[in-house]
Design an enzyme around this catalytic site. Sequence first.
Site, PDB file in Angstrom:
ATOM      1  N   ALA A 293      72.879  42.991  83.953  1.00 29.46           N
ATOM      2  CA  ALA A 293      73.656  41.754  84.007  1.00 29.46           C
ATOM      3  C   ALA A 293      74.060  41.235  82.641  1.00 29.46           C
ATOM      4  CB  ALA A 293      72.864  40.687  84.749  1.00 29.46           C
ATOM      5  N   ALA A 294      73.902  42.032  81.593  1.00 24.06           N
ATOM      6  CA  ALA A 294      74.170  41.531  80.247  1.00 24.06           C
ATOM      7  C   ALA A 294      75.618  41.059  80.089  1.00 24.06           C
ATOM      8  CB  ALA A 294      73.852  42.608  79.218  1.00 24.06           C
ATOM      9  N   GLY A 295      76.566  41.883  80.541  1.00 29.49           N
ATOM     10  CA  GLY A 295      77.967  41.526  80.384  1.00 29.49           C
ATOM     11  C   GLY A 295      78.341  40.277  81.156  1.00 29.49           C
ATOM     12  N   ASP A 296      77.860  40.150  82.386  1.00 32.12           N
ATOM     13  CA  ASP A 296      78.175  38.974  83.191  1.00 32.12           C
ATOM     14  C   ASP A 296      77.528  37.717  82.620  1.00 32.12           C
ATOM     15  OD1 ASP A 296      79.682  40.511  84.968  1.00 32.12           O
ATOM     16  OD2 ASP A 296      77.936  40.976  86.196  1.00 32.12           O
TER      17      ASP A 296
END
Length: 294
Positions: free
Chosen positions: A240-243
Amino acid sequence: MISVFGSANMDLVAYVSEAPKRGETVTGHRFRTVPGGKGANQAIAAARAGAHVAFLGAVGDDGFGAEMRATLVEAAVDVRGLRQVPGPSGIAHIVVDDGGGNSIIVVPGANGTVNGPSGEDLAAIARSEALLLQLELPMAAVVAAAQAAQVSGVPVVLTPAPAQPLPDELLDAVTVIVPNEHEAAAITGVTDPETALGALLERVPEAVITLGSEGALYGARQGRRLRVPAVKVEAVDTTAAGDTFVGALAVARAEGQDMAGALAFASTAAALSVQREGASTSMPTRHEIENALP
Protein backbone atom coordinates in the site's frame (compact mmCIF):
# COMPACT_ATOMS: atom_id res chain seq x y z
CA MET A 1 -13.38 17.33 1.21
CA ILE A 2 -11.44 14.89 -0.97
CA SER A 3 -13.38 12.56 -3.27
CA VAL A 4 -12.01 9.22 -4.43
CA PHE A 5 -13.64 7.64 -7.47
CA GLY A 6 -12.16 4.18 -7.63
CA SER A 7 -11.96 0.52 -6.82
CA ALA A 8 -12.65 -1.51 -3.72
CA ASN A 9 -11.11 -4.99 -3.63
CA MET A 10 -10.65 -7.66 -1.04
CA ASP A 11 -6.94 -8.42 -0.93
CA LEU A 12 -6.13 -12.14 -0.66
CA VAL A 13 -2.55 -12.05 0.58
CA ALA A 14 -0.14 -15.00 0.55
CA TYR A 15 3.23 -14.60 2.28
CA VAL A 16 6.16 -16.59 0.87
CA SER A 17 9.93 -16.69 1.27
CA GLU A 18 10.35 -16.14 -2.47
CA ALA A 19 7.68 -15.53 -5.10
CA PRO A 20 7.09 -18.45 -7.47
CA LYS A 21 8.39 -18.33 -11.02
CA ARG A 22 6.22 -19.40 -13.93
CA GLY A 23 5.30 -23.08 -13.59
CA GLU A 24 6.67 -23.26 -10.05
CA THR A 25 4.78 -24.11 -6.87
CA VAL A 26 6.04 -22.82 -3.54
CA THR A 27 4.80 -23.24 0.02
CA GLY A 28 3.64 -20.09 1.75
CA HIS A 29 3.94 -19.49 5.45
CA ARG A 30 0.82 -17.35 5.99
CA PHE A 31 -2.41 -16.15 4.36
CA ARG A 32 -4.80 -13.35 5.23
CA THR A 33 -7.65 -11.34 3.74
CA VAL A 34 -7.40 -7.55 3.96
CA PRO A 35 -9.83 -4.94 2.55
CA GLY A 36 -8.06 -2.98 -0.18
CA GLY A 37 -8.29 -1.82 -3.79
CA LYS A 38 -6.42 1.27 -4.96
CA GLY A 39 -9.45 3.52 -4.59
CA ALA A 40 -10.43 2.35 -1.12
CA ASN A 41 -6.78 2.39 -0.04
CA GLN A 42 -6.36 6.01 -1.10
CA ALA A 43 -9.60 6.97 0.59
CA ILE A 44 -8.51 5.41 3.88
CA ALA A 45 -5.01 6.90 3.59
CA ALA A 46 -6.43 10.38 3.07
CA ALA A 47 -8.93 10.00 5.90
CA ARG A 48 -6.26 8.83 8.33
CA ALA A 49 -4.04 11.69 7.21
CA GLY A 50 -6.70 14.14 8.34
CA ALA A 51 -9.13 14.81 5.49
CA HIS A 52 -12.88 14.42 5.17
CA VAL A 53 -13.15 11.83 2.37
CA ALA A 54 -16.02 10.62 0.19
CA PHE A 55 -15.56 7.28 -1.56
CA LEU A 56 -17.39 6.70 -4.85
CA GLY A 57 -17.40 3.15 -6.23
CA ALA A 58 -19.06 -0.26 -6.04
CA VAL A 59 -18.95 -3.54 -4.14
CA GLY A 60 -20.83 -6.79 -4.69
CA ASP A 61 -23.59 -8.27 -2.57
CA ASP A 62 -21.21 -10.80 -1.01
CA GLY A 63 -19.45 -10.96 2.33
CA PHE A 64 -16.38 -9.23 0.95
CA GLY A 65 -18.51 -6.23 -0.03
CA ALA A 66 -19.99 -5.94 3.45
CA GLU A 67 -16.55 -6.16 5.03
CA MET A 68 -15.07 -3.52 2.75
CA ARG A 69 -17.92 -1.12 3.48
CA ALA A 70 -17.44 -1.65 7.21
CA THR A 71 -13.70 -1.01 6.91
CA LEU A 72 -14.28 2.30 5.13
CA VAL A 73 -16.85 3.35 7.72
CA GLU A 74 -14.44 2.48 10.53
CA ALA A 75 -11.84 4.76 8.89
CA ALA A 76 -14.43 7.61 8.90
CA VAL A 77 -14.80 7.58 5.10
CA ASP A 78 -18.18 8.75 3.77
CA VAL A 79 -19.62 5.73 1.92
CA ARG A 80 -22.92 7.19 0.70
CA GLY A 81 -21.44 6.95 -2.81
CA LEU A 82 -20.46 3.28 -2.43
CA ARG A 83 -23.10 1.41 -4.42
CA GLN A 84 -23.91 -2.30 -4.02
CA VAL A 85 -24.42 -4.37 -7.17
CA PRO A 86 -25.40 -8.02 -7.68
CA GLY A 87 -22.51 -10.46 -7.90
CA PRO A 88 -19.00 -10.71 -6.47
CA SER A 89 -16.87 -7.86 -5.20
CA GLY A 90 -13.48 -7.17 -6.72
CA ILE A 91 -10.51 -9.11 -5.40
CA ALA A 92 -6.74 -8.80 -5.59
CA HIS A 93 -4.50 -11.84 -5.22
CA ILE A 94 -1.23 -10.62 -3.70
CA VAL A 95 2.00 -12.53 -3.15
CA VAL A 96 4.38 -10.89 -0.66
CA ASP A 97 7.95 -12.18 -0.35
CA ASP A 98 10.24 -11.97 2.66
CA GLY A 99 11.97 -8.93 1.19
CA GLY A 100 8.72 -6.95 1.27
CA GLY A 101 8.23 -7.09 -2.51
CA ASN A 102 4.88 -8.02 -4.03
CA SER A 103 3.10 -9.11 -7.20
CA ILE A 104 -0.63 -8.59 -7.69
CA ILE A 105 -3.46 -10.01 -9.84
CA VAL A 106 -6.69 -7.97 -9.80
CA VAL A 107 -10.12 -9.40 -10.73
CA PRO A 108 -12.48 -6.40 -11.07
CA GLY A 109 -15.81 -7.94 -10.00
CA ALA A 110 -18.20 -5.14 -8.99
CA ASN A 111 -15.66 -2.50 -10.00
CA GLY A 112 -16.18 -3.48 -13.62
CA THR A 113 -19.85 -2.46 -13.43
CA VAL A 114 -19.04 1.22 -12.78
CA ASN A 115 -19.67 2.78 -16.17
CA GLY A 116 -19.46 6.38 -14.99
CA PRO A 117 -20.20 8.71 -12.09
CA SER A 118 -23.82 8.92 -10.96
CA GLY A 119 -25.61 12.20 -10.36
CA GLU A 120 -24.77 11.94 -6.67
CA ASP A 121 -21.13 11.23 -7.57
CA LEU A 122 -20.99 14.33 -9.76
CA ALA A 123 -22.37 16.47 -6.94
CA ALA A 124 -19.75 15.10 -4.52
CA ILE A 125 -16.94 15.70 -7.02
CA ALA A 126 -18.07 19.31 -7.57
CA ARG A 127 -17.89 19.96 -3.80
CA SER A 128 -14.38 18.53 -3.48
CA GLU A 129 -10.98 20.12 -3.04
CA ALA A 130 -9.44 17.26 -5.04
CA LEU A 131 -10.50 14.14 -6.93
CA LEU A 132 -8.32 11.03 -6.73
CA LEU A 133 -8.46 8.57 -9.62
CA GLN A 134 -6.79 5.24 -10.46
CA LEU A 135 -7.24 2.76 -13.32
CA GLU A 136 -9.00 -0.20 -11.64
CA LEU A 137 -12.38 1.02 -12.93
CA PRO A 138 -13.36 1.01 -16.63
CA MET A 139 -11.45 3.72 -18.50
CA ALA A 140 -14.61 5.42 -19.76
CA ALA A 141 -15.77 5.90 -16.18
CA VAL A 142 -12.41 7.33 -15.11
CA VAL A 143 -12.42 9.77 -18.03
CA ALA A 144 -15.97 10.91 -17.25
CA ALA A 145 -15.11 11.56 -13.60
CA ALA A 146 -11.94 13.48 -14.53
CA GLN A 147 -13.82 15.64 -17.03
CA ALA A 148 -16.55 16.37 -14.46
CA ALA A 149 -13.90 17.53 -11.99
CA GLN A 150 -12.26 19.68 -14.65
CA VAL A 151 -15.56 21.40 -15.44
CA SER A 152 -16.02 22.16 -11.74
CA GLY A 153 -12.46 23.44 -11.34
CA VAL A 154 -11.50 20.55 -9.04
CA PRO A 155 -7.86 19.37 -9.20
CA VAL A 156 -7.49 15.78 -10.46
CA VAL A 157 -4.78 13.50 -9.05
CA LEU A 158 -4.30 10.38 -11.21
CA THR A 159 -2.48 7.21 -10.20
CA PRO A 160 -1.97 5.48 -13.59
CA ALA A 161 -2.13 1.93 -12.24
CA PRO A 162 -2.46 -0.71 -13.50
CA ALA A 163 -0.31 0.78 -16.27
CA GLN A 164 -2.11 1.06 -19.60
CA PRO A 165 -2.38 3.52 -22.52
CA LEU A 166 -3.81 6.85 -21.34
CA PRO A 167 -6.23 8.63 -23.67
CA ASP A 168 -5.70 12.32 -24.34
CA GLU A 169 -9.16 13.17 -23.00
CA LEU A 170 -8.09 11.83 -19.60
CA LEU A 171 -4.70 13.53 -19.49
CA ASP A 172 -6.26 16.81 -20.60
CA ALA A 173 -8.25 16.80 -17.35
CA VAL A 174 -5.43 15.70 -15.01
CA THR A 175 -3.69 18.17 -12.71
CA VAL A 176 -1.09 15.85 -11.15
CA ILE A 177 -0.09 12.36 -12.32
CA VAL A 178 1.63 10.09 -9.78
CA PRO A 179 3.14 6.94 -11.35
CA ASN A 180 5.86 4.79 -9.90
CA GLU A 181 9.02 4.47 -11.99
CA HIS A 182 7.75 1.35 -13.81
CA GLU A 183 4.41 2.98 -14.68
CA ALA A 184 6.23 6.13 -15.82
CA ALA A 185 8.39 4.03 -18.13
CA ALA A 186 5.35 2.22 -19.52
CA ILE A 187 3.58 5.52 -20.22
CA THR A 188 6.51 7.40 -21.73
CA GLY A 189 8.59 4.61 -23.24
CA VAL A 190 11.75 5.73 -21.42
CA THR A 191 13.30 4.13 -18.35
CA ASP A 192 15.31 7.05 -16.96
CA PRO A 193 13.04 8.73 -14.37
CA GLU A 194 14.35 12.26 -15.05
CA THR A 195 13.68 11.87 -18.77
CA ALA A 196 10.30 10.25 -18.09
CA LEU A 197 9.37 13.19 -15.86
CA GLY A 198 10.03 15.59 -18.70
CA ALA A 199 7.92 13.49 -21.05
CA LEU A 200 5.03 13.42 -18.58
CA LEU A 201 5.15 17.19 -18.23
CA GLU A 202 4.50 17.52 -21.94
CA ARG A 203 1.08 15.97 -21.24
CA VAL A 204 0.07 17.15 -17.74
CA PRO A 205 0.82 20.28 -15.64
CA GLU A 206 2.48 18.42 -12.73
CA ALA A 207 3.98 14.99 -12.19
CA VAL A 208 5.41 13.00 -9.30
CA ILE A 209 7.35 9.78 -9.96
CA THR A 210 7.74 7.61 -6.89
CA LEU A 211 11.03 5.71 -6.76
CA GLY A 212 10.58 3.38 -3.79
CA SER A 213 13.65 3.46 -1.56
CA GLU A 214 15.12 6.23 -3.76
CA GLY A 215 12.37 8.72 -2.86
CA ALA A 216 10.35 10.73 -5.37
CA LEU A 217 10.80 13.18 -8.26
CA TYR A 218 8.47 16.14 -8.78
CA GLY A 219 8.18 18.47 -11.70
CA ALA A 220 5.86 21.23 -12.86
CA ARG A 221 5.44 22.35 -16.43
CA GLN A 222 6.52 25.84 -15.39
CA GLY A 223 9.98 24.51 -14.59
CA ARG A 224 10.23 23.69 -10.90
CA ARG A 225 11.79 20.30 -10.09
CA LEU A 226 12.30 18.60 -6.74
CA ARG A 227 13.84 15.35 -5.57
CA VAL A 228 12.68 14.16 -2.15
CA PRO A 229 14.66 11.35 -0.49
CA ALA A 230 12.81 8.40 0.97
CA VAL A 231 12.66 7.92 4.72
CA LYS A 232 15.00 5.00 5.38
CA VAL A 233 13.17 2.10 7.04
CA GLU A 234 13.12 -1.69 7.01
CA ALA A 235 10.26 -2.67 4.67
CA VAL A 236 7.92 -5.49 5.69
CA ASP A 237 5.20 -5.11 3.03
CA THR A 238 5.16 -2.48 0.26
CA THR A 239 1.64 -3.30 -0.98
CA ALA A 240 0.00 0.00 0.00
CA ALA A 241 2.99 2.35 -0.14
CA GLY A 242 1.95 4.09 -3.35
CA ASP A 243 -1.67 4.55 -2.30
CA THR A 244 -0.62 5.85 1.11
CA PHE A 245 1.72 8.32 -0.60
CA VAL A 246 -1.01 9.62 -2.91
CA GLY A 247 -3.65 9.91 -0.18
CA ALA A 248 -1.31 11.83 2.11
CA LEU A 249 -0.04 14.01 -0.76
CA ALA A 250 -3.60 15.02 -1.66
CA VAL A 251 -4.33 15.96 1.95
CA ALA A 252 -1.21 18.10 2.26
CA ARG A 253 -1.91 19.90 -1.01
CA ALA A 254 -5.55 20.50 -0.10
CA GLU A 255 -4.35 22.07 3.16
CA GLY A 256 -2.14 24.48 1.22
CA GLN A 257 1.29 23.05 1.99
CA ASP A 258 3.99 23.89 -0.53
CA MET A 259 5.13 21.01 -2.72
CA ALA A 260 8.31 20.32 -0.76
CA GLY A 261 6.34 20.01 2.47
CA ALA A 262 3.58 17.96 0.82
CA LEU A 263 6.11 15.50 -0.60
CA ALA A 264 7.84 15.14 2.76
CA PHE A 265 4.47 14.49 4.42
CA ALA A 266 3.55 11.88 1.78
CA SER A 267 6.97 10.18 1.89
CA THR A 268 6.80 9.90 5.66
CA ALA A 269 3.31 8.37 5.49
CA ALA A 270 4.48 5.83 2.90
CA ALA A 271 7.53 4.93 4.99
CA LEU A 272 5.33 4.22 7.98
CA SER A 273 3.01 2.04 5.90
CA VAL A 274 5.74 -0.29 4.57
CA GLN A 275 6.74 -1.20 8.12
CA ARG A 276 3.35 -2.90 8.61
CA GLU A 277 1.60 -5.75 6.84
CA GLY A 278 -1.45 -5.37 4.64
CA ALA A 279 -2.97 -2.52 2.68
CA SER A 280 -5.64 -0.57 4.56
CA THR A 281 -4.33 -1.99 7.84
CA SER A 282 -0.89 -0.42 7.32
CA MET A 283 -1.83 3.23 6.81
CA PRO A 284 -0.71 5.73 9.46
CA THR A 285 -2.77 8.34 11.28
CA ARG A 286 -2.16 12.08 11.08
CA HIS A 287 -0.60 12.00 14.53
CA GLU A 288 1.83 9.24 13.50
CA ILE A 289 2.85 11.07 10.34
CA GLU A 290 3.48 14.37 12.10
CA ASN A 291 5.50 12.67 14.84
CA ALA A 292 7.70 10.92 12.24
CA LEU A 293 8.35 13.92 9.98
CA PRO A 294 12.08 14.56 9.59
